[in-house]
Scaffold this motif. Sequence first.
Motif, PDB file in Angstrom:
ATOM      1  N   MET B 401       0.833  -1.199   0.000  1.00 33.36           N
ATOM      2  CA  MET B 401       0.000   0.000   0.000  1.00 33.36           C
ATOM      3  C   MET B 401       0.872   1.256   0.000  1.00 33.36           C
ATOM      4  SD  MET B 401      -3.007  -0.980  -0.321  1.00 33.36           S
ATOM      5  CE  MET B 401      -3.669   0.653  -0.290  1.00 33.36           C
ATOM      6  N   GLN B 402       1.930   1.208   0.786  1.00 36.79           N
ATOM      7  CA  GLN B 402       2.848   2.359   0.832  1.00 36.79           C
ATOM      8  C   GLN B 402       3.400   2.667  -0.555  1.00 36.79           C
ATOM      9  OE1 GLN B 402       5.986   1.622   3.611  1.00 36.79           O
ATOM     10  NE2 GLN B 402       4.598   1.792   5.386  1.00 36.79           N
ATOM     11  N   LEU B 403       3.811   1.592  -1.228  1.00 34.74           N
ATOM     12  CA  LEU B 403       4.369   1.775  -2.571  1.00 34.74           C
ATOM     13  C   LEU B 403       3.340   2.387  -3.508  1.00 34.74           C
ATOM     14  CD1 LEU B 403       6.398  -1.516  -3.060  1.00 34.74           C
ATOM     15  CD2 LEU B 403       7.289   0.799  -3.241  1.00 34.74           C
ATOM     16  N   LEU B 404       2.110   1.868  -3.421  1.00 37.83           N
ATOM     17  CA  LEU B 404       1.065   2.366  -4.314  1.00 37.83           C
ATOM     18  C   LEU B 404       0.803   3.843  -4.054  1.00 37.83           C
ATOM     19  CD1 LEU B 404      -1.445  -0.628  -4.284  1.00 37.83           C
ATOM     20  CD2 LEU B 404       0.187  -0.009  -6.059  1.00 37.83           C
ATOM     21  N   ILE B 405       0.826   4.185  -2.767  1.00 37.59           N
ATOM     22  CA  ILE B 405       0.581   5.584  -2.428  1.00 37.59           C
ATOM     23  C   ILE B 405       1.746   6.444  -2.927  1.00 37.59           C
ATOM     24  CG2 ILE B 405       0.381   7.217  -0.494  1.00 37.59           C
ATOM     25  CD1 ILE B 405      -1.008   4.757   0.997  1.00 37.59           C
ATOM     26  N   GLN B 406       2.949   5.908  -2.728  1.00 38.76           N
ATOM     27  CA  GLN B 406       4.147   6.650  -3.121  1.00 38.76           C
ATOM     28  C   GLN B 406       4.125   7.013  -4.612  1.00 38.76           C
ATOM     29  OE1 GLN B 406       7.788   4.481  -2.391  1.00 38.76           O
ATOM     30  NE2 GLN B 406       8.931   5.873  -3.729  1.00 38.76           N
ATOM     31  N   PHE B 407       3.727   6.013  -5.427  1.00 39.74           N
ATOM     32  CA  PHE B 407       3.718   6.278  -6.871  1.00 39.74           C
ATOM     33  C   PHE B 407       2.360   6.763  -7.377  1.00 39.74           C
ATOM     34  CE2 PHE B 407       7.338   3.383  -6.454  1.00 39.74           C
ATOM     35  CZ  PHE B 407       8.300   4.170  -7.063  1.00 39.74           C
ATOM     36  N   ASN B 408       1.453   6.951  -6.457  1.00 37.36           N
ATOM     37  CA  ASN B 408       0.129   7.475  -6.804  1.00 37.36           C
ATOM     38  C   ASN B 408      -0.563   6.608  -7.862  1.00 37.36           C
ATOM     39  OD1 ASN B 408      -2.045   9.107  -6.814  1.00 37.36           O
ATOM     40  ND2 ASN B 408      -1.146  10.630  -8.232  1.00 37.36           N
ATOM     41  N   VAL B 409      -0.559   5.313  -7.602  1.00 39.83           N
ATOM     42  CA  VAL B 409      -1.139   4.356  -8.543  1.00 39.83           C
ATOM     43  C   VAL B 409      -2.574   4.057  -8.138  1.00 39.83           C
ATOM     44  CG1 VAL B 409      -1.022   1.992  -9.368  1.00 39.83           C
ATOM     45  CG2 VAL B 409       1.067   3.316  -9.099  1.00 39.83           C
ATOM     46  N   ASN B 410      -3.483   4.135  -9.090  1.00 36.59           N
ATOM     47  CA  ASN B 410      -4.876   3.837  -8.774  1.00 36.59           C
ATOM     48  C   ASN B 410      -5.414   2.594  -9.455  1.00 36.59           C
ATOM     49  OD1 ASN B 410      -4.883   7.076  -8.367  1.00 36.59           O
ATOM     50  ND2 ASN B 410      -6.323   5.988  -7.029  1.00 36.59           N
ATOM     51  N   LEU B 411      -4.615   2.044 -10.320  1.00 36.69           N
ATOM     52  CA  LEU B 411      -5.080   0.853 -11.035  1.00 36.69           C
ATOM     53  C   LEU B 411      -3.945  -0.156 -11.111  1.00 36.69           C
ATOM     54  CD1 LEU B 411      -7.214  -0.569 -12.881  1.00 36.69           C
ATOM     55  CD2 LEU B 411      -6.146   0.614 -14.798  1.00 36.69           C
ATOM     56  N   ILE B 412      -4.241  -1.408 -10.761  1.00 36.68           N
ATOM     57  CA  ILE B 412      -3.226  -2.460 -10.848  1.00 36.68           C
ATOM     58  C   ILE B 412      -3.831  -3.601 -11.666  1.00 36.68           C
ATOM     59  CG2 ILE B 412      -1.672  -3.971  -9.562  1.00 36.68           C
ATOM     60  CD1 ILE B 412      -3.165  -1.742  -7.299  1.00 36.68           C
ATOM     61  N   LEU B 413      -3.181  -3.892 -12.762  1.00 34.00           N
ATOM     62  CA  LEU B 413      -3.617  -5.015 -13.597  1.00 34.00           C
ATOM     63  C   LEU B 413      -2.645  -6.172 -13.375  1.00 34.00           C
ATOM     64  CD1 LEU B 413      -4.472  -3.253 -16.974  1.00 34.00           C
ATOM     65  CD2 LEU B 413      -6.014  -3.868 -15.116  1.00 34.00           C
ATOM     66  N   ILE B 414      -3.192  -7.330 -13.040  1.00 31.80           N
ATOM     67  CA  ILE B 414      -2.352  -8.459 -12.656  1.00 31.80           C
ATOM     68  C   ILE B 414      -2.676  -9.662 -13.517  1.00 31.80           C
ATOM     69  CG2 ILE B 414      -1.758  -9.994 -10.742  1.00 31.80           C
ATOM     70  CD1 ILE B 414      -3.238  -7.201  -9.362  1.00 31.80           C
ATOM     71  N   LYS B 415      -1.634 -10.287 -14.018  1.00 30.46           N
ATOM     72  CA  LYS B 415      -1.827 -11.463 -14.866  1.00 30.46           C
ATOM     73  C   LYS B 415      -2.323 -12.656 -14.044  1.00 30.46           C
ATOM     74  CE  LYS B 415       0.686 -13.619 -18.642  1.00 30.46           C
ATOM     75  NZ  LYS B 415       2.031 -13.713 -19.247  1.00 30.46           N
ATOM     76  N   GLY B 416      -1.830 -12.762 -12.833  1.00 28.94           N
ATOM     77  CA  GLY B 416      -2.171 -13.908 -11.987  1.00 28.94           C
ATOM     78  C   GLY B 416      -3.249 -13.585 -10.978  1.00 28.94           C
ATOM     79  N   ASN B 417      -3.151 -14.245  -9.828  1.00 30.77           N
ATOM     80  CA  ASN B 417      -4.147 -14.051  -8.775  1.00 30.77           C
ATOM     81  C   ASN B 417      -3.774 -12.878  -7.875  1.00 30.77           C
ATOM     82  OD1 ASN B 417      -5.398 -16.406  -9.673  1.00 30.77           O
ATOM     83  ND2 ASN B 417      -3.923 -17.616  -8.486  1.00 30.77           N
ATOM     84  N   VAL B 418      -4.754 -12.450  -7.128  1.00 29.41           N
ATOM     85  CA  VAL B 418      -4.538 -11.328  -6.216  1.00 29.41           C
ATOM     86  C   VAL B 418      -4.968 -11.747  -4.820  1.00 29.41           C
ATOM     87  CG1 VAL B 418      -4.901  -8.876  -5.914  1.00 29.41           C
ATOM     88  CG2 VAL B 418      -5.375  -9.913  -8.114  1.00 29.41           C
ATOM     89  N   SER B 419      -4.234 -11.303  -3.848  1.00 29.75           N
ATOM     90  CA  SER B 419      -4.628 -11.574  -2.465  1.00 29.75           C
ATOM     91  C   SER B 419      -5.900 -10.781  -2.158  1.00 29.75           C
ATOM     92  CB  SER B 419      -3.479 -11.168  -1.541  1.00 29.75           C
ATOM     93  OG  SER B 419      -3.948 -10.398  -0.470  1.00 29.75           O
ATOM     94  N   GLU B 420      -6.879 -11.475  -1.591  1.00 29.11           N
ATOM     95  CA  GLU B 420      -8.170 -10.809  -1.346  1.00 29.11           C
ATOM     96  C   GLU B 420      -8.032  -9.690  -0.327  1.00 29.11           C
ATOM     97  OE1 GLU B 420     -11.620 -13.188  -0.385  1.00 29.11           O
ATOM     98  OE2 GLU B 420     -11.074 -14.506  -2.064  1.00 29.11           O
ATOM     99  N   HIS B 421      -7.181  -9.983   0.636  1.00 26.10           N
ATOM    100  CA  HIS B 421      -6.961  -9.008   1.693  1.00 26.10           C
ATOM    101  C   HIS B 421      -6.472  -7.682   1.116  1.00 26.10           C
ATOM    102  CE1 HIS B 421      -5.982  -7.532   5.608  1.00 26.10           C
ATOM    103  NE2 HIS B 421      -4.707  -7.351   5.266  1.00 26.10           N
ATOM    104  N   LEU B 422      -5.522  -7.814   0.186  1.00 20.95           N
ATOM    105  CA  LEU B 422      -4.959  -6.615  -0.431  1.00 20.95           C
ATOM    106  C   LEU B 422      -6.014  -5.894  -1.270  1.00 20.95           C
ATOM    107  CD1 LEU B 422      -2.230  -5.077  -0.802  1.00 20.95           C
ATOM    108  CD2 LEU B 422      -2.104  -6.219  -3.001  1.00 20.95           C
ATOM    109  N   THR B 423      -6.809  -6.685  -1.989  1.00 16.40           N
ATOM    110  CA  THR B 423      -7.848  -6.082  -2.822  1.00 16.40           C
ATOM    111  C   THR B 423      -8.760  -5.201  -1.969  1.00 16.40           C
ATOM    112  OG1 THR B 423      -7.797  -8.126  -4.050  1.00 16.40           O
ATOM    113  CG2 THR B 423      -9.569  -6.610  -4.595  1.00 16.40           C
ATOM    114  N   GLU B 424      -9.160  -5.735  -0.823  1.00 15.67           N
ATOM    115  CA  GLU B 424     -10.041  -4.963   0.055  1.00 15.67           C
ATOM    116  C   GLU B 424      -9.368  -3.671   0.500  1.00 15.67           C
ATOM    117  OE1 GLU B 424     -11.435  -7.298   3.371  1.00 15.67           O
ATOM    118  OE2 GLU B 424     -12.147  -8.820   1.938  1.00 15.67           O
ATOM    119  N   LYS B 425      -8.138  -3.824   0.919  1.00 13.86           N
ATOM    120  CA  LYS B 425      -7.377  -2.645   1.367  1.00 13.86           C
ATOM    121  C   LYS B 425      -7.335  -1.583   0.264  1.00 13.86           C
ATOM    122  CE  LYS B 425      -3.825  -3.709   4.818  1.00 13.86           C
ATOM    123  NZ  LYS B 425      -3.915  -2.631   5.698  1.00 13.86           N
TER     124      LYS B 425
END
Lengths: 575, 709
Positions: B401-425
């Motif tokens: 989350m820190q990294l995402l905030i640092q780079f001001n990223v609002n969209l993450i496209l992932i080829k594989g699976n995503v952790s549900e916990h992170l998705t919620e966050k």
Amino acid sequence: MLSRLEAKKPSLCHSEPLTAEKVRATLCVLKGILTSCYGPSGRLKQLHNSTGGSVCTTSQSAVLLRNLSVTHPILKILTASVQNHVSCFSDCGLFTAILCCNLIENVQKTDLTATTTIKLNTHLLNFCTSYLRSEACGCRIPVDFSNTQILLCLVRSILTSKPACMLTRKEIDHVSILILRAFLLIIPGNTEDPIILGKSIIVPLKGQRVTDSTVLPGVLIEMSEAQFMRVLPVRKSSPLKVALFSTSLSGDFSDLGEGCMVVSDGVSLENAVLDQLINLGRQLVSDHVDLVLCQKVIHPSLKQFLTLHHIVTIDRVGVMLMEPLSKVTGTQPIGSLGSVSPGSYGSVKDWCSAKFGWKHFFHLIPNEATVCSLLLCNRNDTAWDELKLTCQTALHALQLTIKEPWVLLGGGCTETHLAACIRHKIYKEPGSILQDDGCTQAELQLIAEAFCSALESLAGSLEHDGGETLTDMKYGHFWTIQAGPPSVVNWTDLLSRCGCGVYNSQEELSWSFLKSTCHPFVPQACLPHETEEIRPQSTHSLTLDCLTAKLSGLKVAVETANLILDLAYVIEDKN
Amino acid sequence: MVMACRVINKRRHMGLQQLSLLAETGRTFLGPVKSSKFITDEECHGNVLVSSTVRLLESLDTTSAVGQLLNEAVQAQNDTYRTGTTTLLFLAGAWSSAVEECLHLGVPIAIIVSVMSEGLNSCSEEVVSLQVPVHNIFDHMGSTKAISELKTVSVSLGPFLQDSSGASSVQEKHDLKDVAPRFTFYSLSGRPVKSSEFFKPDAKIEAGENTSQTLKSSLHTDTCFRKSVLVHSRHFNRTDNNQGIHKPDRFQELHGATTFQTYRCSDLAELAVGLSHGDHSSMKLVEEAVQLQYQNACMQHGNCTVPFVFDISRLITCSLPGLPETFSCVCPGYIVQVSIACAGLIKELENRPIRVVLIEGDLTESYRHLGFNKSTTIKTVLGSVKLQEDSSEELWANHIMQLLIQFNVNLILIKGNVSEHLTEKCVHSKRLVIGSVDGHVIQAFAEATGAVQVAYITQVNEDCVGNGISVAFWRNPLEVIDRNNRIAVLLKTEGINLITAVLTSPVSAQMQTKEDRFWTCAYRVYHALKEEKVFLGGSAVEFLCLSHLHILAEQPLQKGDHTCLGWLHHTSSWLASSLEIYRPTVLKYLASGWHKYLSALLYNTASYSSEFEASTFIQHHLHSAIGSGSPSSYILKEYSKLNSGIFNSSILNKLEQFPRVYDVVTPKIEAWRRALDLVLLVLQTDSEIITGLGHAQINSQKLEGFLFL
């Protein structure tokens, strides 16, 4: 603790294993399977486990014997020695196996002692090998390396003899030329002695048309589309520096063996390894490396670091490509993450990315290439596997011709010619074969007959559609004719060409059925000037065999038959 | 371990019989009118609805060796070309029974193999005369005329026509409504359609004022007859439905053949409808997709100086079951379904450019890149006794989350699976996370935004982040919400080379079929554009093969004519000399495969009450074609005859651009080759060798005819 002891079972001992009915029956089944596969019109076999595993359709001895699980020791001896021959020479596996079965079968009918038969068989074998190697041999043609005709015929004969490749005439021509080109590409330009041949790598491209196959000098490495997009075009003209890693650069820890490693909290081994990798990357950058190849995986962070410094990275090259890569680039594969000695680097001339079918490839073009890639296509997996093996056989056969620059006449002609030679020799001067072994002439007659008919029925195995098999009384070549021909008819019109395609029926020949006995005659050689004559119109259709492979096959067949005939007891451990 | 060997080639060739039986199952999929099948699992009571060869073979239990080879051949064809599998299946069946007949007549196997394979080669060379070049297809793209024309056409054909399996009553109504104008089209031709047009199963249609009536009645008998055939498909053999289905094709074929004067295809709309084979709604989407891609390419490369290549890997589908058909469309960009929980987030992200990160792997704490072996023998011990407040997952998520905030990223496209916990966050902090994204989509975003794909989010630096993506709802979220509470979202950016085709269907069981059909159409267009040529369709090529083989069979084999001998000319075997006796027979049996194919096709399009009738019809034309001396010019002539007939009626002049029927070239010829290869492979096989069986297994199976080693 409760333990149970079981009494050991006594070993079983069978005497005279060959006389057992069961052994004869299974040998007969095996022979039936192999014989029906032999030659260009041989029947195919479907190999599968009947529970939904993959189905393999083949007529090649290498595949068949690999998959047959035989139970009896005698069969095991047979299959093992044929497989051994195939692993050394690729070609003539079925020839060897069938000849061995024929010999065992024929000799058993003679009622001679094993010692006598073995002795005589060996003499006959020696006669055959020395004849085939001698200048007087009437069934071999010298290979002219300044002309592709003979070599193409050899390749084409091998391709046509494997019907499961499912190639049409055009496709056979196309693949033959590719194989010959691949062979020529691996011969080094300088003629130092000894010549070290390069390597041709077969790259699979299934699903495409056979005619889409091609040969490229250099090495093709398959890669993912994402990697494909990242490959930058070469920008400098000087030789490009290459590093080749055989160790994994994925950042995991090498096998720790047994036991446990204890790490205190807060220490990240992964980061430690990654730091080491990045250090390695720094060294590569400062050494001005242009291309990093890795047999295994490169850590994404290291890749990112190297890409940032304009170094192309290709990972997951695979163990098969390591040796050719190291050869063409002149690199020492690097096996550790420590510092890299500058001597390990190699160089290449150029590279590019290429797309064939749906696959993406990295094409490495070396400075001096004796490595080439044969991109082989076929419509489906089964046919592709068969074609791949056939191409390897053909490439191997071509390489063997460098050592012994002769080819034998194929299509059964060598076998019948050889049989005619033996018959004539026994008739004219039996003493030269007998030497002083204590064997009688009658015994020699019997064994020679068994030996000759084994060879002749081997040639006859080429016929699968109920035709009659003949031999001519001049050259001793092999001919076939439709079954039940009208009694009074000019055979010249019914027959077209002999098995190998050298002679046609218009040459005032006389024929006799292979099974019938005929008066021995001196089989004439096809003299070199004669072959020169026939070359222009008929070389395209000559059927040829690899001399080295066939000689070894003959030797293995006779020796294995001798070994099996010599078996007195089979002792089986029943535990 | 015991190995058994079974001789399969005694008197009747078991393999060939199995092959023709298996191939029989796909008979109804031939031609533009496909009847779906229900496959029922007796044990689990599960049902599958299939209407394509690939899906059929996937669902069938083809554990026999021959079944597996067939499956392998069909899969290989499908993987390489995505079309031609039904042709392959049918011809494999037809030819295996033809080969069996040859065996009965005592033709040696080697001769069958050689003659058939060279016969097919000769056919493949012959059909070149029916190729139509596809050139400068995008020259007319600038003018909107072609496009609008197509639109009117597709409107009049209605969106449901290809859904032979769609049986809802609503659809039927639609169908009937839409059918009406088409009937008048028929009558507009004002004259009986020439029955000599074998391509078009119109022999029985005497067009006139009451064409519709005639059609209806004739069809009625057909469908009654068909009912008995379709015993397994109790839902989908409705009279009305069938009626609705076959007409567009006939209409298609009728008009398809009309304007054949130049024999070249230089209009995308014409090509698309010609290749649609009756599936207009799918093809309309494909055509729009090609246009969009072309327009995008023009914008990117300036004035279209670079020749445009249709990149099918940049076309993806998004299936939305439960929505009405009219919602099907193509859009530039990426349409994907996300949970309804993100609705608020999307609203917030709308109307502003957002920054994106592209991840090649999974986005979970435990994920490591491929080839990284996690060591199990490493244990971490705590240095001091301090209570761990957060789990390692929590720590990891916080770090991300820190990294995402640092780079001001609002969209993450992932080829594989995503952790549900992170998705919620992420949702909480207004960041959209989308997992299981196709690799080509990621690639497209990477190209359009300049983002760099990374394996771990920790690798991200400023250069890896892409910029300028817009997020929006696809349509009104209330309209398109589905049963699983998912909504469709559109992600796009300026100049992205990616097109999503949204496929919708009110019947969710049909979704798979719909998707398959879309891809079939897309690949047909793809191959046609790539090869820059198509065949004249409507069975013209098959008919040419049929008549060519008959002519070939009549010709005496010339001495020295090695091309007819196949590999036999290499061999000196007696087979080569007796080839002449058997050759005509074998060629005629090869031709019989085409004959069966054509009659099944005609019968399936429902204008013949029996295959026999269809067969007679073909026979008639075969005679005329052979009699004319040159079958290819006969076929071309028949095409143009109809052409002039249509031109006589002035009303139809405006339909001049109306496309004809086309076929793809290489996939079709390859399907023939694969079918014949399969048959010949099975023919040449004389025994099955079964490996790895225990004694007990074989004994229990009590199979006869096994030999043991």
